[in-house]
Design a protein around this motif. Structure first.
Motif: not given
Ligand SMILES: NC(=O)c1ccc[n+]([C@@H]2O[C@H](COP(=O)([O-])OP(=O)(O)OC[C@H]3O[C@@H](n4cnc5c(N)ncnc54)[C@H](OP(=O)(O)O)[C@@H]3O)[C@@H](O)[C@H]2O)c1
Length: 219
Positions: A154, A173, A175-177, A179-180
């Motif tokens: 990231q 990706m 916005p969902i980092y 969560l990942i």
């Protein structure tokens, strides 16, 4: 600690450059690149070079370093093996052989990637070439050498990839980092964690030479 940095204009290189400039134990950073980073800092010096297969003209300036962070690399996407190998293996080895000869007390840190194939015989082209590069680096006469194998990185603090494909992926990706990272903590790191881990390993060493994404985060 005096640091020699390759790939400082890229995403990983920008990350370790930022951490190096912040770290009080790093006295000097010399970046060797095809272009300038655009950064100004009392600790930072930059050399612009064109032929990355021949560093003989720069040798007098490549001495006196404790660590080398080698973050130069390309994505294999759409690239024939021969071209990918020229950047990944030939350039890395040309630089590494030169710095090993000029700095026998140096710790060399190479950024390869999660999934690198140490057997050099697998079906995935990029993994084979990175494996061959890692294996060849292991044989050079450095004080110590470490292969960093990050997974998904990231970019933080406004850092951007030089690779257009990756930039697009990071935008999608972004916005969902978080969560990942929660779902797959072993496979995700950040430019900050990676940069700090490289500096810490250069200073203190590590119990093994190949450091996977989870080792990097732990460090
Ligand atoms: N990004 C990731 O998520 C990720 C994950 C795992 C591993 N890695 C690995 O980490 C390394 C760095 O990746 P990155 O994401 O920082 O890449 P990047 O943002 O695309 O930056 C690549 C760097 O390498 C330099 N470079 C590329 N080709 C060159 C050449 N022929 N001659 C001289 N310099 C060249 C670029 O310089 P210019 O500015 O002159 O183009 C730039 O400084 C790569 O080996 C990559 O495989 C990355």
């Amino acid at each position: 600690m005096n640091v020699l940095l390759f790939g400082a204009t890229g995403m990983v290189g920008q990350g370790v450059l930022r951490e190096s400039l912040l770290d009080p134990d790093v006295q000097n950073v010399l970046s060797i690149g095809r272009s300038l980073t655009g950064q100004r800092h009392p600790k930072l010096r930059e050399l612009v070079h064109t032929d990355f297969l021949d560093f003989s003209a720069l040798e007098p300036q490549m001495k006196g370093f404790d660590a080398c962070f080698f973050c130069l690399g390309v994505s294999s996407a759409g690239m024939p093996e021969e071209r990918y190998q020229r950047v990944t293996y030939d350039i890395t080895m040309a630089a590494a052989r030169t710095v090993a000869r000029l700095n026998p007390g140096m710790t060399f840190i190479y950024v390869s990637g999660l999934g690198t194939d140490s057997t050099e015989r697998g079906r995935v082209m990029w993994a084979r070439v990175k494996g061959k590069t890692e294996n060849a680096l292991m044989k050079l006469p450095f004080k110590a050498r470490y292969m960093f194998r990050p997974g998904f990185i990231q970019p933080l603090r406004g850092i951007r990839s030089k690779t257009r494909l990756y930039r697009a992926i990071y935008i999608i990706m972004g916005p969902i980092y978080p969560l990942i990272k929660v779902l797959f903590p072993k496979y995700v790191t950040t430019t900050e964690e990676l940069g700090r881990a490289m500096i810490k390993v250069a200073k203190q060493g590590a119990p093994k030479s190949v450091l996977e994404n989870w080792d990097i985060n732990r460090i």
